[in-house]
Design a protein around this motif. Structure first.
Motif, PDB file in Angstrom:
ATOM      1  N   THR A 329       0.828  -1.218   0.000  1.00  0.00           N
ATOM      2  CA  THR A 329       0.000   0.000   0.000  1.00  0.00           C
ATOM      3  C   THR A 329       0.857   1.260   0.000  1.00  0.00           C
ATOM      4  N   VAL A 334       0.323   2.926  -6.201  1.00  0.00           N
ATOM      5  CA  VAL A 334      -1.015   2.988  -5.621  1.00  0.00           C
ATOM      6  C   VAL A 334      -1.579   4.381  -5.887  1.00  0.00           C
ATOM      7  N   SER A 335      -2.689   4.470  -6.614  1.00  0.00           N
ATOM      8  CA  SER A 335      -3.240   5.769  -6.985  1.00  0.00           C
ATOM      9  C   SER A 335      -4.403   6.134  -6.081  1.00  0.00           C
ATOM     10  N   ARG A 336      -4.239   7.225  -5.319  1.00  0.00           N
ATOM     11  CA  ARG A 336      -5.285   7.757  -4.444  1.00  0.00           C
ATOM     12  C   ARG A 336      -5.948   6.679  -3.583  1.00  0.00           C
ATOM     13  N   GLY A 337      -5.119   5.806  -2.992  1.00  0.00           N
ATOM     14  CA  GLY A 337      -5.652   4.849  -2.024  1.00  0.00           C
ATOM     15  C   GLY A 337      -6.200   3.548  -2.586  1.00  0.00           C
ATOM     16  N   ALA A 338      -6.498   3.482  -3.888  1.00  0.00           N
ATOM     17  CA  ALA A 338      -7.035   2.243  -4.463  1.00  0.00           C
ATOM     18  C   ALA A 338      -5.899   1.257  -4.742  1.00  0.00           C
ATOM     19  N   LEU A 339      -6.143  -0.032  -4.516  1.00  0.00           N
ATOM     20  CA  LEU A 339      -5.122  -1.045  -4.790  1.00  0.00           C
ATOM     21  C   LEU A 339      -5.215  -1.509  -6.237  1.00  0.00           C
ATOM     22  N   THR A 340      -4.211  -1.168  -7.020  1.00  0.00           N
ATOM     23  CA  THR A 340      -4.187  -1.578  -8.415  1.00  0.00           C
ATOM     24  C   THR A 340      -3.173  -2.700  -8.592  1.00  0.00           C
ATOM     25  N   LYS A 354      -8.218  -2.746 -11.154  1.00  0.00           N
ATOM     26  CA  LYS A 354      -8.275  -1.666 -10.164  1.00  0.00           C
ATOM     27  C   LYS A 354      -9.165  -2.085  -9.011  1.00  0.00           C
ATOM     28  N   ASP A 355      -9.005  -1.431  -7.868  1.00  0.00           N
ATOM     29  CA  ASP A 355      -9.844  -1.722  -6.706  1.00  0.00           C
ATOM     30  C   ASP A 355      -9.820  -3.179  -6.291  1.00  0.00           C
ATOM     31  N   VAL A 356      -8.628  -3.781  -6.283  1.00  0.00           N
ATOM     32  CA  VAL A 356      -8.492  -5.127  -5.715  1.00  0.00           C
ATOM     33  C   VAL A 356      -8.602  -4.987  -4.191  1.00  0.00           C
ATOM     34  N   PRO A 357      -9.513  -5.759  -3.521  1.00  0.00           N
ATOM     35  CA  PRO A 357      -9.686  -5.586  -2.073  1.00  0.00           C
ATOM     36  C   PRO A 357      -8.416  -5.987  -1.320  1.00  0.00           C
TER      37      PRO A 357
END
Lengths: 374, 374
Positions: A329, A334-340, A354-357
């Motif tokens: 993280t 990592v773009s603006r908090g989202a996990l790519t 994008k947005d992998v939990p």
């Protein structure tokens, strides 16, 4: 002498050729003066590479009537600093080179990144020629135009996009590399098969020993990796989209490099990428995106060539899964908090997810962590 | 409050707006958040400008929900150095700004050039916003994307092309400038009339007092200069051809700056350009390219606004004509030994003249030298 393989990197006004084959150092002057007649040049290199290859290059440049200024730096990652950037800039200016003259990088990724950056900023952009001397640099730095230095706050945080005018990838030079370094470069080479060239990956499975031995297969493998990268870069020169595919294996890989404090004795970059690619395939299988058979195929090939492919292949203890997630993280991608993540639907079918939990990543890391109860 | 004049700089994907008018510092947050919603920011400025304008800008940014990191540097040309570049880069990284966040330059040309360079290299290019606080910077640095620092080996030898996302030229801020500095900026403004906008030059001859006083004419004059420069830059973004027209007055001007050791007490840049433009017109008349009447018109207008227009207007002694020619041939804009000048066929008809004989330049300098027998 056999003719080099030529890969054309199509970037419109910034298009250029990569020449790949044996004996190119000795031909550098001929190739350079054919493309940039009347040019003057400076060569930037490090002490190790200079000892092994500088005389050959100087003799080669001399044949094209070029007597370069030479700037020799210490070897190693610490050279990618502001202080050495200023040193190279000053050396190029001291040689009274003009905007149309050439700055040549002779070395691995460190020298290529630093020198390209200097060439990109002296007189707001001079001609730049890459002569990469490691396998990693030949497949990875030859295409893409990324240059830069490290900051105390992170790696590669400062730099520019600056495309070379010519790349000379002398495949013979690679015979002087330590085998471990060659293998690490091979991981990045195999990556291009895994991203979007399944036939190339299959070819590597059958022909990798010839790539290690040298000869026509080595040149062809490097050429194919350069073509693959050039296709991606041509679609996304300034890294706003598709280019992220090139990070396959790098999110897990960077985390492992961080977790081992970038200690090359334990893990070098290409090895981190190897483990990262295997994990990306295994993680994709866990998410029911890809077949477990494909993950097994990747693991088997990396194992066959002698590369590490699982976390337990790293000597010494690793931080626990929560700490590894922390490294992920923190990653600059990592773009603006989202996990790519770069995930895959199978060999040669990588895609940007994008947005992998984070919870899924954590569970996966726990399951695969060598020192953690399952 | 009156609406600002908007000049669109058409550079394809890199197009942006220049807003010109009073009270823009106070509106900065509104304008910024409209164009780059959710952005975070760092402001780079110098101690003098900070004292005069930083609180106004901070209050303005606050209205758009932006609380910037502040990086304050010493005022003056010496700030355009590697050391201060590294300081700005580190400050931006310390503020944990991402690639899509904004670096704002609040100041004159020095702050604009340095900050734009830093924005161009952090993470290989961040968003950049210019808030130029001098007339020179508003007409000259707002358009063109040139950024950079000085080297001990010469001015502006290191930098990149990096276009801003937005320029806010607050015309009210200019009322805090010393009159001599305003006049020096006016020389660059008038230059655009002389290059290719004869109607603009004629308008300035009739309206220059209103430009000095402020109000709508000031904004309109700045807007017209920006439009003129944008037209040239759109034709030649990376300075391979037409853009050289912007150097009208600069070859003689730089030589005079060098001959006075860049001593601002004797000659500031804009004053050098004023004398240089007058000399370029007089030299063109001597070569029978333009009418002597046009040279006289240029001289009369520069004299009317209080600018120096001939070498004898510079206080103190000048080196002789041979030495001045030496400064010209040393100039970085001399390409491979050929003397290139911007000459003119009359008001608003400047052109690039290559291979101007040095002997003609020398004779002309001798004829116009205040301390040399004719």
């Amino acid at each position: 002498m056999s003719e080099p393989v030529i890969v054309e990197v199509g970037l419109g006004e910034r298009a250029y050729d990569i020449l790949i084959g044996p004996g190119l150092l000795a031909r550098a002057g001929t190739e350079l003066s054919r493309r940039l007649p009347g040019t003057r040049a400076a060569v930037v290199t490090d002490q190790n590479v200079a000892a092994a290859h500088l005389e050959t290059l100087k003799a080669g440049l001399e044949k094209g009537g070029i007597q370069p200024a030479i700037i020799t730096l210490p070897a190693g990652e610490k050279t990618k600093s502001f202080a050495h950037l200023e040193e190279v800039v000053d050396g190029v200016l001291a040689a009274k080179l003009e905007r149309g003259d050439v700055v040549i990088a002779l070395g691995g990724g460190v020298i290529g990144d630093l020198t390209g950056f200097a060439a990109g900023i002296v007189r707001r952009g001079m001609n730049f020629v890459q002569i990469p001397t490691s396998l990693l640099a030949q497949v990875d730095s030859s295409v893409g135009g990324k240059t830069g230095i490290n900051s105390p706050r992170g790696k590669n945080l400062v730099g520019v996009f600056h495309q070379p005018k010519l790349v000379l990838a002398d495949t013979e030079v690679l015979d002087t590399l330590p085998i471990r370094e060659f293998r690490a470069g091979y991981a990045e080479l195999a990556k291009y098969g895994l991203i979007d060239r399944p036939d190339f990956f299959a070819w590597l499975e059958g022909n990798w020993t010839k790539v290690f031995v040298g000869g026509a297969e080595r040149a062809e493998a490097i050429a194919e990796a350069c073509r693959a990268k050039a296709d991606v870069v041509a679609r996304d020169e300034f890294e706003t989209g598709d280019r992220a595919l090139l990070n396959l294996g790098h999110t897990f890989g960077h985390a492992l490099e961080g977790a081992t404090q970038y200690d090359g004795a334990r893990l070098v970059h290409g090895e981190g990428v190897a483990i990262g690619m295997a994990l990306a395939h295994r993680f994709s299988a866990r998410l029911n995106l890809a077949s477990p058979d494909d993950a097994a195929r990747v693991e088997a090939h990396l194992h066959a060539v002698g590369l590490p492919w699982r976390m337990s292949d790293i000597p010494g203890e690793l931080p626990d899964a929560e700490a590894l997630l922390g490294f992920i993280t923190q990653d600059k991608k990592v773009s603006r908090g989202a996990l790519t993540f770069i995930l895959t639907r199978g060999i040669g079918q990588a895609f940007i997810a994008k947005d992998v939990p984070a919870s899924e990543v954590l569970s996966f890391l726990k399951e695969n962590h060598p020192g953690q109860p399952k």
